[in-house]
Design a protein around this motif. Sequence first.
Motif, PDB file in Angstrom:
ATOM      1  N   ALA A 307       3.048   0.464  -7.409  1.00  0.00           N
ATOM      2  CA  ALA A 307       1.710   0.489  -7.251  1.00  0.00           C
ATOM      3  C   ALA A 307       1.291  -0.084  -5.691  1.00  0.00           C
ATOM      4  CB  ALA A 307       0.808  -0.380  -8.176  1.00  0.00           C
ATOM      5  N   TYR A 308       1.836  -1.309  -5.247  1.00  0.00           N
ATOM      6  CA  TYR A 308       1.628  -1.749  -4.089  1.00  0.00           C
ATOM      7  C   TYR A 308       2.350  -0.949  -2.923  1.00  0.00           C
ATOM      8  CZ  TYR A 308       1.483  -5.179  -0.376  1.00  0.00           C
ATOM      9  OH  TYR A 308       1.518  -5.882   0.823  1.00  0.00           O
ATOM     10  N   ILE A 309       3.301  -0.669  -3.241  1.00  0.00           N
ATOM     11  CA  ILE A 309       4.101  -0.033  -1.916  1.00  0.00           C
ATOM     12  C   ILE A 309       3.490   1.496  -1.651  1.00  0.00           C
ATOM     13  CG2 ILE A 309       6.255   0.938  -1.097  1.00  0.00           C
ATOM     14  CD1 ILE A 309       6.351  -2.172  -0.939  1.00  0.00           C
ATOM     15  N   PHE A 310       3.263   2.293  -2.632  1.00  0.00           N
ATOM     16  CA  PHE A 310       2.719   3.579  -2.506  1.00  0.00           C
ATOM     17  C   PHE A 310       1.146   3.575  -2.091  1.00  0.00           C
ATOM     18  CE2 PHE A 310       5.674   7.023  -4.381  1.00  0.00           C
ATOM     19  CZ  PHE A 310       6.626   6.397  -3.968  1.00  0.00           C
ATOM     20  N   SER A 311       0.447   2.594  -2.397  1.00  0.00           N
ATOM     21  CA  SER A 311      -0.848   2.489  -2.073  1.00  0.00           C
ATOM     22  C   SER A 311      -1.198   1.454  -0.859  1.00  0.00           C
ATOM     23  CB  SER A 311      -1.647   1.973  -3.095  1.00  0.00           C
ATOM     24  OG  SER A 311      -1.524   0.707  -3.458  1.00  0.00           O
ATOM     25  N   MET A 312      -0.903   0.561  -0.761  1.00  0.00           N
ATOM     26  CA  MET A 312      -1.160  -0.536   0.258  1.00  0.00           C
ATOM     27  C   MET A 312      -0.335  -0.505   1.431  1.00  0.00           C
ATOM     28  SD  MET A 312      -3.838  -2.191  -1.112  1.00  0.00           S
ATOM     29  CE  MET A 312      -4.442  -3.045  -2.756  1.00  0.00           C
ATOM     30  N   LEU A 313       1.054  -0.412   1.069  1.00  0.00           N
ATOM     31  CA  LEU A 313       1.988  -0.545   2.407  1.00  0.00           C
ATOM     32  C   LEU A 313       1.847   0.886   3.179  1.00  0.00           C
ATOM     33  CD1 LEU A 313       3.765  -2.298   3.971  1.00  0.00           C
ATOM     34  CD2 LEU A 313       5.677  -1.552   2.793  1.00  0.00           C
ATOM     35  N   SER A 314       1.947   2.063   2.259  1.00  0.00           N
ATOM     36  CA  SER A 314       1.987   2.977   2.992  1.00  0.00           C
ATOM     37  C   SER A 314       0.743   3.570   3.658  1.00  0.00           C
ATOM     38  CB  SER A 314       2.174   4.170   2.080  1.00  0.00           C
ATOM     39  OG  SER A 314       1.078   4.214   0.918  1.00  0.00           O
ATOM     40  N   ALA A 315      -0.351   3.057   3.277  1.00  0.00           N
ATOM     41  CA  ALA A 315      -1.752   3.322   4.138  1.00  0.00           C
ATOM     42  C   ALA A 315      -1.686   2.206   5.187  1.00  0.00           C
ATOM     43  CB  ALA A 315      -2.862   2.738   3.142  1.00  0.00           C
ATOM     44  N   GLN A 316      -1.022   1.073   5.192  1.00  0.00           N
ATOM     45  CA  GLN A 316      -0.858   0.176   6.372  1.00  0.00           C
ATOM     46  C   GLN A 316       0.031   0.819   7.307  1.00  0.00           C
ATOM     47  OE1 GLN A 316       0.767  -3.469   5.219  1.00  0.00           O
ATOM     48  NE2 GLN A 316       0.062  -4.700   7.175  1.00  0.00           N
ATOM     49  N   PRO A 324      -4.598   3.408  18.534  1.00  0.00           N
ATOM     50  CA  PRO A 324      -3.735   3.253  19.809  1.00  0.00           C
ATOM     51  C   PRO A 324      -3.025   1.929  19.927  1.00  0.00           C
ATOM     52  CG  PRO A 324      -6.255   3.661  20.280  1.00  0.00           C
ATOM     53  CD  PRO A 324      -6.068   3.485  18.748  1.00  0.00           C
ATOM     54  N   VAL A 325      -2.076   2.096  20.843  1.00  0.00           N
ATOM     55  CA  VAL A 325      -0.810   0.810  20.873  1.00  0.00           C
ATOM     56  C   VAL A 325      -1.730  -0.395  21.179  1.00  0.00           C
ATOM     57  CG1 VAL A 325       0.920  -0.022  22.054  1.00  0.00           C
ATOM     58  CG2 VAL A 325       0.844   2.287  21.608  1.00  0.00           C
ATOM     59  N   HIS A 326      -2.591  -0.419  22.121  1.00  0.00           N
ATOM     60  CA  HIS A 326      -3.359  -1.710  22.503  1.00  0.00           C
ATOM     61  C   HIS A 326      -4.327  -2.216  21.561  1.00  0.00           C
ATOM     62  CE1 HIS A 326      -5.975   1.484  23.973  1.00  0.00           C
ATOM     63  NE2 HIS A 326      -6.906   0.696  23.708  1.00  0.00           N
ATOM     64  N   LEU A 327      -4.401  -1.621  20.293  1.00  0.00           N
ATOM     65  CA  LEU A 327      -5.410  -1.729  19.377  1.00  0.00           C
ATOM     66  C   LEU A 327      -4.712  -2.475  18.129  1.00  0.00           C
ATOM     67  CD1 LEU A 327      -8.469   0.436  19.818  1.00  0.00           C
ATOM     68  CD2 LEU A 327      -8.302  -1.903  20.574  1.00  0.00           C
ATOM     69  N   ARG A 328      -3.211  -2.451  17.994  1.00  0.00           N
ATOM     70  CA  ARG A 328      -2.391  -2.881  16.756  1.00  0.00           C
ATOM     71  C   ARG A 328      -3.166  -4.059  16.232  1.00  0.00           C
ATOM     72  NH1 ARG A 328       3.052  -0.793  19.120  1.00  0.00           N
ATOM     73  NH2 ARG A 328       3.363   1.009  17.576  1.00  0.00           N
ATOM     74  N   GLY A 329      -3.262  -5.052  16.982  1.00  0.00           N
ATOM     75  CA  GLY A 329      -3.987  -6.182  16.181  1.00  0.00           C
ATOM     76  C   GLY A 329      -5.186  -6.130  15.449  1.00  0.00           C
ATOM     77  N   THR A 330      -6.019  -5.426  16.369  1.00  0.00           N
ATOM     78  CA  THR A 330      -7.306  -4.876  15.816  1.00  0.00           C
ATOM     79  C   THR A 330      -7.193  -4.118  14.657  1.00  0.00           C
ATOM     80  OG1 THR A 330      -8.421  -5.171  18.104  1.00  0.00           O
ATOM     81  CG2 THR A 330      -9.538  -4.140  16.346  1.00  0.00           C
ATOM     82  N   GLY A 331      -6.468  -3.396  14.575  1.00  0.00           N
ATOM     83  CA  GLY A 331      -6.304  -2.294  13.484  1.00  0.00           C
ATOM     84  C   GLY A 331      -5.774  -2.990  12.449  1.00  0.00           C
ATOM     85  N   GLN A 332      -4.869  -3.876  12.424  1.00  0.00           N
ATOM     86  CA  GLN A 332      -4.178  -4.472  11.388  1.00  0.00           C
ATOM     87  C   GLN A 332      -5.198  -5.579  10.952  1.00  0.00           C
ATOM     88  OE1 GLN A 332      -1.317  -3.755   9.650  1.00  0.00           O
ATOM     89  NE2 GLN A 332      -1.437  -2.069  11.139  1.00  0.00           N
ATOM     90  N   GLY A 333      -5.847  -6.126  11.705  1.00  0.00           N
ATOM     91  CA  GLY A 333      -7.158  -7.103  11.118  1.00  0.00           C
ATOM     92  C   GLY A 333      -8.084  -6.429  10.284  1.00  0.00           C
ATOM     93  N   PHE A 334      -8.389  -5.223  10.679  1.00  0.00           N
ATOM     94  CA  PHE A 334      -9.401  -4.280   9.986  1.00  0.00           C
ATOM     95  C   PHE A 334      -8.726  -3.892   8.641  1.00  0.00           C
ATOM     96  CE2 PHE A 334     -10.793  -0.038   8.870  1.00  0.00           C
ATOM     97  CZ  PHE A 334     -12.342  -0.516   8.773  1.00  0.00           C
ATOM     98  N   TYR A 335      -7.383  -3.632   8.599  1.00  0.00           N
ATOM     99  CA  TYR A 335      -6.813  -3.538   7.198  1.00  0.00           C
ATOM    100  C   TYR A 335      -6.745  -4.551   6.497  1.00  0.00           C
ATOM    101  CZ  TYR A 335      -3.376  -2.281   3.901  1.00  0.00           C
ATOM    102  OH  TYR A 335      -2.545  -1.906   2.706  1.00  0.00           O
ATOM    103  N   LYS A 392      -3.657  17.040   4.989  1.00  0.00           N
ATOM    104  CA  LYS A 392      -2.734  17.880   4.706  1.00  0.00           C
ATOM    105  C   LYS A 392      -1.272  17.071   5.282  1.00  0.00           C
ATOM    106  CE  LYS A 392      -5.220  22.020   3.954  1.00  0.00           C
ATOM    107  NZ  LYS A 392      -4.887  21.841   2.303  1.00  0.00           N
ATOM    108  N   GLN A 393      -1.420  16.050   6.320  1.00  0.00           N
ATOM    109  CA  GLN A 393      -0.496  15.402   6.816  1.00  0.00           C
ATOM    110  C   GLN A 393       0.433  14.741   6.076  1.00  0.00           C
ATOM    111  OE1 GLN A 393      -3.419  14.815   6.939  1.00  0.00           O
ATOM    112  NE2 GLN A 393      -3.822  12.585   7.377  1.00  0.00           N
ATOM    113  N   ARG A 394       1.699  14.750   6.295  1.00  0.00           N
ATOM    114  CA  ARG A 394       2.548  13.864   5.749  1.00  0.00           C
ATOM    115  C   ARG A 394       2.244  12.496   6.612  1.00  0.00           C
ATOM    116  NH1 ARG A 394       5.825  18.223   5.054  1.00  0.00           N
ATOM    117  NH2 ARG A 394       6.549  18.343   2.853  1.00  0.00           N
ATOM    118  N   ALA A 395       2.895  11.137   5.837  1.00  0.00           N
ATOM    119  CA  ALA A 395       2.425   9.978   6.627  1.00  0.00           C
ATOM    120  C   ALA A 395       3.296   9.798   7.973  1.00  0.00           C
ATOM    121  CB  ALA A 395       2.822   9.023   5.763  1.00  0.00           C
TER     122      ALA A 395
END
Length: 395
Positions: A307-316, A324-335, A392-395
């Motif tokens: 449950a956790y890996i296929f939903s939460m971690l894969s989405a993260q 964008p690379v310079h928004l990694r902290g912002t993106g992970q904070g949003f997650y 339709k994309q793969r992760a």
Amino acid sequence: MIPYLHLRLSVLQFLQFFIWGSWFVTAGTYLQGTLGFSGLEVGMIYGTTAIAATISPFLLGVLADRFFSTEKILGLLHIVGGGLLFWVSQVQEFAWFYPLMLLYVLCYLPTFSLSNALCFHHIEDTKRDFPRIRVWGTVSWIMAGLLISWLKVEDQVLPFQIAATCSVLQGLYSLTLPATPPQKQKENLLQSLRGSEMQALFKDRSLVVMVIAIALICIPSSYYYSFVNPFLNEFGVTNAAGKMALGQITEIIFMLALPWFFVRWRLKYIIFVGLLTWGLRYGCFILGIHFHSEAWLMLGIGMHGLAYIFSMLSAQIYLDTRVPVHLRGTGQGFYSLLTLGIGVFIGSTIAGQTVSAHTLADHSHNWAQIWWLPTWFGVAVAFGFLYFFKGKQRA
């Protein structure tokens, strides 16, 4: 190449989750059984993580992306948080416990997104390398649970004090990590918070659907983190904390297998299976109660990894590949805002009210009725995602 990079980042993840694993799962038993807090009060305390996640991770992610080095922010937050958590361990009244816990999680919650952003910044291949590093967080969660079970202190305050000590150690260790300076030129904070580049990403309907589904699935997941340990103890399961580590064992298995699935499965089906499993696991608990079978309970716990890996971690991981690379902290904070904030705030409140509504006169609980709501809600979210997600994309 930074010397021993993967080892150093693995230690970061190990300590990060050992702190949380020391107290988070068994706190419900301590709060209800020892301090005498009601189900609603326990839900409110677990809900502090959601309140904090709506405020601090996104804001501090922005600061790390544009103003301060990530490793320095991590160090400060963990040291201050350790002091606050030790203070929490010294109080027994809800009127004091609740605000102090809120202050603590305001410091601790941002460290999840910041530690992940630091890892993403330094590793070469996110989908290949991050699961191998992040898996040590799960290993530490198992070790923390086994330690607490071995010490037989599930209903005592010691887990909070262990976590407080580890938090200070993690803060000092964070200051030794590779320098991770801001990736974008400093700008007005208000402009940073508006996040025009982040907003542009959400013109993609499929990404929006994924974000909503991940936020909603945090409602049934809140039942697991808040009340499964008290449920197992009330059901008469011996060594409950140790047996809950089965969920983390399967988490390790599916985490290491995730890169294989990324290559061969579409993202849509990976996340669908994870979302569906969140609901079905509570159905296993209901069957365990009906047949009075611990085997069904263990199956439900074991489904946690899938449950956790296929939903939460894969989405993260997927979200990191989109920002964008310079928004990694912002993106992970949003997650974090989504998974530990909005969804958990609503979920913890609903879970607490559900448990209170099905508390019997002798202070036992009608657990079969309690588990019905997360069962059907998880299934509904999964099929809603399957229908509306068109990517339709793969992760």
